[in-house]
Design a protein around this motif. Structure first.
Motif, mmCIF file in Angstrom:
data_model
loop_
_atom_site.group_PDB
_atom_site.id
_atom_site.type_symbol
_atom_site.label_atom_id
_atom_site.label_comp_id
_atom_site.label_asym_id
_atom_site.label_seq_id
_atom_site.Cartn_x
_atom_site.Cartn_y
_atom_site.Cartn_z
ATOM 1 N N GLY A 100 0.787 -1.222 0.000
ATOM 2 C CA GLY A 100 0.000 0.000 0.000
ATOM 3 C C GLY A 100 0.819 1.272 0.000
ATOM 4 N N ALA A 101 0.097 2.395 0.008
ATOM 5 C CA ALA A 101 0.730 3.710 -0.072
ATOM 6 C C ALA A 101 1.615 3.994 1.135
ATOM 7 C CB ALA A 101 -0.342 4.790 -0.203
ATOM 8 N N ALA A 102 1.217 3.520 2.323
ATOM 9 C CA ALA A 102 2.012 3.789 3.522
ATOM 10 C C ALA A 102 3.405 3.185 3.410
ATOM 11 C CB ALA A 102 1.294 3.254 4.761
ATOM 12 N N THR A 103 3.489 1.998 2.819
ATOM 13 C CA THR A 103 4.804 1.380 2.610
ATOM 14 C C THR A 103 5.644 2.232 1.671
ATOM 15 O OG1 THR A 103 3.912 -0.828 2.989
ATOM 16 C CG2 THR A 103 5.991 -0.683 1.783
ATOM 17 N N GLY A 104 5.009 2.782 0.640
ATOM 18 C CA GLY A 104 5.728 3.676 -0.267
ATOM 19 C C GLY A 104 6.232 4.923 0.436
ATOM 20 N N LEU A 105 5.419 5.474 1.339
ATOM 21 C CA LEU A 105 5.856 6.648 2.098
ATOM 22 C C LEU A 105 7.061 6.322 2.974
ATOM 23 C CD1 LEU A 105 2.399 8.123 3.196
ATOM 24 C CD2 LEU A 105 3.954 9.048 1.466
ATOM 25 N N MET A 106 7.042 5.159 3.602
ATOM 26 C CA MET A 106 8.169 4.779 4.465
ATOM 27 C C MET A 106 9.409 4.442 3.645
ATOM 28 S SD MET A 106 7.260 5.370 7.469
ATOM 29 C CE MET A 106 8.795 4.768 8.170
ATOM 30 N N ARG A 107 9.238 3.891 2.460
ATOM 31 C CA ARG A 107 10.407 3.647 1.596
ATOM 32 C C ARG A 107 11.030 4.968 1.163
ATOM 33 N NH1 ARG A 107 8.929 -0.497 -3.087
ATOM 34 N NH2 ARG A 107 11.168 -0.253 -3.462
ATOM 35 N N GLY A 108 10.185 5.955 0.880
ATOM 36 C CA GLY A 108 10.707 7.273 0.542
ATOM 37 C C GLY A 108 11.449 7.898 1.703
ATOM 38 N N PHE A 109 10.917 7.735 2.909
ATOM 39 C CA PHE A 109 11.591 8.247 4.108
ATOM 40 C C PHE A 109 12.948 7.574 4.290
ATOM 41 C CE2 PHE A 109 12.282 7.742 8.751
ATOM 42 C CZ PHE A 109 12.467 9.086 9.082
ATOM 43 N N HIS A 110 12.992 6.265 4.073
ATOM 44 C CA HIS A 110 14.245 5.523 4.242
ATOM 45 C C HIS A 110 15.296 5.953 3.216
ATOM 46 C CE1 HIS A 110 16.957 2.333 5.332
ATOM 47 N NE2 HIS A 110 16.900 1.806 4.128
ATOM 48 N N ARG A 111 14.870 6.281 2.009
ATOM 49 C CA ARG A 111 15.830 6.753 1.003
ATOM 50 C C ARG A 111 16.454 8.083 1.422
ATOM 51 N NH1 ARG A 111 12.072 4.454 -2.713
ATOM 52 N NH2 ARG A 111 10.907 6.409 -2.832
ATOM 53 N N VAL A 112 15.666 8.950 2.046
ATOM 54 C CA VAL A 112 16.167 10.255 2.470
ATOM 55 C C VAL A 112 16.987 10.141 3.752
ATOM 56 C CG1 VAL A 112 15.512 12.594 3.179
ATOM 57 C CG2 VAL A 112 14.252 11.443 1.350
ATOM 58 N N TYR A 113 16.592 9.226 4.639
ATOM 59 C CA TYR A 113 17.266 9.075 5.942
ATOM 60 C C TYR A 113 17.713 7.617 6.125
ATOM 61 C CZ TYR A 113 15.121 13.600 6.968
ATOM 62 O OH TYR A 113 14.751 14.926 6.936
ATOM 63 N N PRO A 114 18.679 7.166 5.328
ATOM 64 C CA PRO A 114 19.083 5.751 5.402
ATOM 65 C C PRO A 114 19.719 5.355 6.727
ATOM 66 C CG PRO A 114 20.611 7.002 4.032
ATOM 67 C CD PRO A 114 19.462 7.918 4.329
ATOM 68 N N ASP A 115 20.217 6.326 7.500
ATOM 69 C CA ASP A 115 20.879 5.997 8.767
ATOM 70 C C ASP A 115 19.891 5.787 9.914
ATOM 71 O OD1 ASP A 115 23.349 6.174 7.544
ATOM 72 O OD2 ASP A 115 23.600 8.298 8.028
ATOM 73 N N ILE A 116 18.627 6.143 9.721
ATOM 74 C CA ILE A 116 17.624 5.920 10.765
ATOM 75 C C ILE A 116 17.136 4.474 10.670
ATOM 76 C CG2 ILE A 116 15.301 6.497 11.561
ATOM 77 C CD1 ILE A 116 15.804 9.364 10.815
ATOM 78 N N GLU A 117 17.342 3.734 11.751
ATOM 79 C CA GLU A 117 16.900 2.338 11.766
ATOM 80 C C GLU A 117 15.373 2.268 11.863
ATOM 81 O OE1 GLU A 117 19.106 -0.807 13.842
ATOM 82 O OE2 GLU A 117 20.245 0.839 14.756
ATOM 83 N N LEU A 118 14.804 1.365 11.084
ATOM 84 C CA LEU A 118 13.341 1.218 11.035
ATOM 85 C C LEU A 118 12.945 -0.227 11.290
ATOM 86 C CD1 LEU A 118 12.478 3.255 7.804
ATOM 87 C CD2 LEU A 118 12.163 4.005 10.175
ATOM 88 N N ASP A 119 11.855 -0.398 12.017
ATOM 89 C CA ASP A 119 11.141 -1.671 12.080
ATOM 90 C C ASP A 119 9.761 -1.407 11.490
ATOM 91 O OD1 ASP A 119 13.058 -3.256 13.216
ATOM 92 O OD2 ASP A 119 12.333 -3.034 15.267
#
Length: 313
Positions: A100-119
């Motif tokens: 879904g769209a929320a996953t796309g938003l989080m992938r975009g966030f991860h591209r901009v902030y790759p050093d922030i660890e995500l679960d």
């Protein structure tokens, strides 16, 4: 046997320094406090750990045997503290579903902030998500809020981050398959099949209002075997179509010939909001909120439709 971490830390400092006085200076306590801690540890273990010499304090054989285990105890304790220390653990976000769209938003966030660890987790219903936010099990969730008669708890904050246009998905033999766009009024009388619309969910509330507003027919019959089975059925059934979000990521075989058709006059948009606890101090949460706010565009745009219960921007 209970081992006090301050006592173990004092033992390691004294072993490294070779003198109780230097260990006391390093730990910012008195030499007497160091002596008392070492004596308490020795009583607890039932062995002598140090031998006093003219040069200071030397480890006994038992002290040498205990030292590597003492260091490991301190390392484990530090890892335990780090795992929950604000900003040192991953930011945990619920995206509902992987495509879904929320996953796309989080992938975009991860591209901009790759050093922030995500679960990234996927929770089905809003009640489960809100409970997880309040318990601290997750830091944030993407939802459509607030459902009629079910306001969010006062300690839960929300902000609208994306209005996602709906599209009509048809097979190649559907009566509307050749259209470049379709008005919502044109859908009256057509069968829209959505087995994933489960009563009690926020997306069910959304589609209930859509049906009531525009006189549409949505069927949620049959088991929900997932998106692949839905695509197979729509591709093979000329009388069926379904709705999906513009940002839903789907791949289907070339032979299916499926069509994704924009909806107009008005364009129904699905409202995605971010939810979080107002007292959550995780610094990456503030970064995520700022990122989504900067990326948000076209909310409540002219020519779009959302239910009147949707949280405004």
């Amino acid at each position: 046997m209970d081992l006090d971490l301050d006592t173990v830390r004092t033992f390691v400092a004294a072993a490294d320094a070779g003198q109780f006085q230097e260990a006391a200076a390093e730990l910012a306590v008195t030499q007497q406090a160091v002596s008392k801690r070492i004596a308490a540890l020795e009583r607890n273990l039932g062995v002598r750990l140090f031998t006093r010499t003219a040069r200071g304090a030397e480890l006994t054989i038992d002290g040498q045997a205990f030292l590597p285990h003492a260091r490991e105890l301190l390392r484990v304790a530090e890892r335990a503290v780090t795992s929950v220390r604000t900003g040192r653990r991953p930011l945990r976000v619920d995206v509902i579903a992987s495509r879904g769209a929320a996953t796309g938003l989080m992938r975009g966030f991860h591209r901009v902030y790759p050093d922030i660890e995500l679960d990234v987790v996927m929770l089905f219903d809003i009640d489960t998500a809100v409970a997880a936010i309040r318990s601290g099990a997750i830091d944030a969730s993407f939802r459509a809020v607030a459902m009629p008669g079910r306001p969010l708890p006062e300690d839960i904050e929300s902000v609208r981050v994306l209005d996602e246009p709906l599209q009509l998905l048809t097979g190649p033999a559907h009566a509307l398959a050749g259209a470049r766009s379709v008005t919502v009024a044109q859908l009256a009388g057509h069968r829209i099949w959505m087995p994933g619309v489960v009563p009690g969910t926020e997306w069910a509330a959304y589609y209930d209002d859509l049906v009531a507003e525009f006189g549409l027919t949505i069927e949620a019959t049959g088991p929900n075997f997932g998106s692949d089975a839905l695509l197979d059925t729509v591709a093979d059934t000329p009388a069926l179509a379904t709705f999906m979000g513009e940002q839903m990521r789907l791949v289907w075989p070339a032979g299916h010939g499926l069509r994704r058709i924009p909806l107009t006059d008005p364009t129904p948009v699905y409202p995605h909001s971010l939810l979080w606890h107002r007292d959550n101090p995780h610094p990456a949460l503030a970064t995520l909120r700022a990122h989504l706010a900067a990326a948000a565009a076209g909310l409540d745009a002219a020519g779009t439709w959302t239910p009147n219960w949707v949280t405004p921007r």
